[in-house]
Design a protein around this motif. Structure first.
Motif, PDB file in Angstrom:
ATOM      1  N   ILE A 169       0.834  -1.207   0.000  1.00  0.00           N
ATOM      2  CA  ILE A 169       0.000   0.000   0.000  1.00  0.00           C
ATOM      3  C   ILE A 169       0.868   1.256   0.000  1.00  0.00           C
ATOM      4  N   LEU A 170       1.916   1.264   0.832  1.00  0.00           N
ATOM      5  CA  LEU A 170       2.788   2.444   0.867  1.00  0.00           C
ATOM      6  C   LEU A 170       3.453   2.676  -0.492  1.00  0.00           C
ATOM      7  N   ASN A 171       3.876   1.572  -1.139  1.00  0.00           N
ATOM      8  CA  ASN A 171       4.465   1.722  -2.472  1.00  0.00           C
ATOM      9  C   ASN A 171       3.447   2.220  -3.483  1.00  0.00           C
ATOM     10  N   SER A 172       2.210   1.755  -3.355  1.00  0.00           N
ATOM     11  CA  SER A 172       1.207   2.209  -4.322  1.00  0.00           C
ATOM     12  C   SER A 172       0.882   3.689  -4.117  1.00  0.00           C
ATOM     13  N   VAL A 173       0.983   4.159  -2.878  1.00  0.00           N
ATOM     14  CA  VAL A 173       0.789   5.597  -2.632  1.00  0.00           C
ATOM     15  C   VAL A 173       1.872   6.385  -3.374  1.00  0.00           C
ATOM     16  N   ARG A 174       3.118   5.916  -3.250  1.00  0.00           N
ATOM     17  CA  ARG A 174       4.222   6.589  -3.940  1.00  0.00           C
ATOM     18  C   ARG A 174       4.021   6.576  -5.457  1.00  0.00           C
ATOM     19  N   LYS A 175       3.591   5.406  -5.962  1.00  0.00           N
ATOM     20  CA  LYS A 175       3.426   5.266  -7.415  1.00  0.00           C
ATOM     21  C   LYS A 175       2.305   6.177  -7.927  1.00  0.00           C
ATOM     22  N   LEU A 176       1.197   6.213  -7.197  1.00  0.00           N
ATOM     23  CA  LEU A 176       0.088   7.098  -7.586  1.00  0.00           C
ATOM     24  C   LEU A 176       0.555   8.545  -7.604  1.00  0.00           C
ATOM     25  N   ASN A 177       1.372   8.892  -6.625  1.00  0.00           N
ATOM     26  CA  ASN A 177       1.883  10.250  -6.534  1.00  0.00           C
ATOM     27  C   ASN A 177       2.794  10.569  -7.718  1.00  0.00           C
ATOM     28  N   GLU A 178       3.656   9.603  -8.081  1.00  0.00           N
ATOM     29  CA  GLU A 178       4.541   9.805  -9.234  1.00  0.00           C
ATOM     30  C   GLU A 178       3.747   9.971 -10.523  1.00  0.00           C
ATOM     31  N   MET A 179       2.562   9.323 -10.559  1.00  0.00           N
ATOM     32  CA  MET A 179       1.716   9.435 -11.750  1.00  0.00           C
ATOM     33  C   MET A 179       0.940  10.757 -11.763  1.00  0.00           C
ATOM     34  N   GLY A 180       1.126  11.581 -10.750  1.00  0.00           N
ATOM     35  CA  GLY A 180       0.519  12.906 -10.775  1.00  0.00           C
ATOM     36  C   GLY A 180      -0.626  13.113  -9.799  1.00  0.00           C
ATOM     37  N   CYS A 181      -0.947  12.088  -8.990  1.00  0.00           N
ATOM     38  CA  CYS A 181      -2.041  12.253  -8.025  1.00  0.00           C
ATOM     39  C   CYS A 181      -1.549  12.986  -6.781  1.00  0.00           C
ATOM     40  N   THR A 182      -2.396  13.832  -6.267  1.00  0.00           N
ATOM     41  CA  THR A 182      -2.157  14.423  -4.956  1.00  0.00           C
ATOM     42  C   THR A 182      -2.806  13.486  -3.943  1.00  0.00           C
ATOM     43  N   ILE A 183      -2.121  13.267  -2.824  1.00  0.00           N
ATOM     44  CA  ILE A 183      -2.623  12.289  -1.856  1.00  0.00           C
ATOM     45  C   ILE A 183      -2.770  12.936  -0.481  1.00  0.00           C
ATOM     46  N   ILE A 184      -3.866  12.640   0.171  1.00  0.00           N
ATOM     47  CA  ILE A 184      -3.977  12.961   1.591  1.00  0.00           C
ATOM     48  C   ILE A 184      -3.987  11.634   2.330  1.00  0.00           C
TER      49      ILE A 184
END
Ligand SMILES: Nc1ncnc2c1ncn2[C@@H]1O[C@H](COP(=O)(O)OP(=O)(O)O)[C@@H](O)[C@H]1O
Ligand SMILES: [Mg+2]
Length: 308
Positions: A169-184
């Motif tokens: 899950i932590l890696n997927s947060v990073r990956k989503l962020n690299e793809m341009g998503c802002t995350i809270i």
């Protein structure tokens, strides 16, 4: 550009103020951490952002618009699992992505993409009841990302799951962020927030008590350091007596480790050790710890994040 802008947000349950006049902005590309103990008001805030709960006062803007329009750009991973046990993994993601208006081949492609993203690509036809807690969490995430939202809010996505799923899950947060998503990213685990977040708000009793990058937050407390002294047993020791040593700000005992928070300007290590020896305490090891967000929380609130 600010993806999220909150001003003077307040939520009351009866007389109880769960979110207290909170203002906050999150810029595009951030992984923004909401850190606080259970009951701090994290979920209440997030549920208002996602439009699941009405505020008593204040405004919320997502991508410059009020939250109703913005829902299409929002992916919400709720704290309590929102998946259907009697639908397959594929049907679950399809259902949620369908709510955002995706249809036909595009819908199918995005569902496949989301399942692959969380590592459930070979579980299309499986039912969640055969899943581990971590797999259910990952399915929960797939359901909220298939429509490719610009802002993804995750409310304690790693509570009660195995370490492997947690890393996933932590890696997927990073990956989503690299793809341009802002995350809270909401959590009461300091280590996680420290590991992945670019900026952090520490929430306590419905208020932001500190906000900034990890380094900014730590600079609040650079006038103290932590000294950890492992002892064989501390039964004979009165912790209050350690607090009386010049420079000592706080003392805790955790599994035979004395955790002493002390003023960096005072060299009191000799005094502390002398005090322990005078009380017949056997010292096993002694180390100085760099400050972390746990220390920041302890300094600001006088309480420990872990105690909750
Ligand atoms: N529906 C509700 N009715 C009454 N009190 C609530 C409700 N939801 C949350 N609370 C209270 O508001 C406070 C904040 O809760 P919550 O936002 O869930 O905290 P967190 O997510 O940080 O653990 C808690 O004291 C909780 O008991
Ligand atoms: Mg919560």
């Amino acid at each position: 550009m600010n993806v999220l802008e909150i001003q003077n947000l307040t939520k009351k349950f009866g007389d109880f103020i769960a979110v207290d006049n909170m203002s906050l902005s999150v810029a595009e590309g951030e992984i923004f951490g909401f850190l606080g103990t259970n009951g701090a008001g994290k979920s209440t805030t997030i549920n208002m952002i996602a439009g699941l709960l009405r505020s008593n006062d204040g405004t919320i803007e997502i991508l410059g618009k009020n939250s109703r329009f913005a829902k299409m750009n929002l992916g919400m991973v709720p704290q309590d699992l929102a998946i259907y046990e009697d639908m397959t993994a594929f049907e679950n993601v399809k259902f949620f992505a369908g709510l955002y208006g995706l249809r036909g081949n595009l819908l199918k492609e995005r569902v496949e993409e989301a399942l692959e993203f969380v590592g459930l690509e070979d579980k299309h036809k499986s039912y969640p009841k055969s899943f581990s807690g971590g797999m259910k969490r990952r399915l929960n995430i797939a359901c909220s990302i298939a429509h490719r939202p610009k802002l993804i809010i995750m409310d304690e996505p790693t509570v009660g799951i195995d370490p492997q799923s947690r890393n996933y899950i932590l890696n997927s947060v990073r990956k989503l962020n690299e793809m341009g998503c802002t995350i809270i990213y909401t959590s009461h685990y300091m280590e996680e927030v420290e590991e992945i977040c670019t900026r952090v708000a520490i929430i306590d009793h419905g208020k932001i008590i500190a906000e900034g990058t990890k380094d900014q937050l730590k600079s609040i407390i650079t006038n103290t350091k932590d000294i950890w002294i492992e002892v064989r047993s501390a039964e004979q020791l009165n912790l209050e007596s350690v607090k009386e040593i010049h420079g000592v700000e706080a003392v805790q005992l955790e599994d035979n480790v004395l955790k002493i928070n002390s003023d960096t300007g005072v060299n009191n290590l000799n005094k502390i050790i002398e005090h322990l020896i005078n009380h017949q305490i056997e010292i096993r090891s002694c180390e100085e710890k760099a400050p972390n967000l746990e220390t920041v929380f302890l300094t600001l609130t006088g309480r420990n994040l872990r105690d909750h």
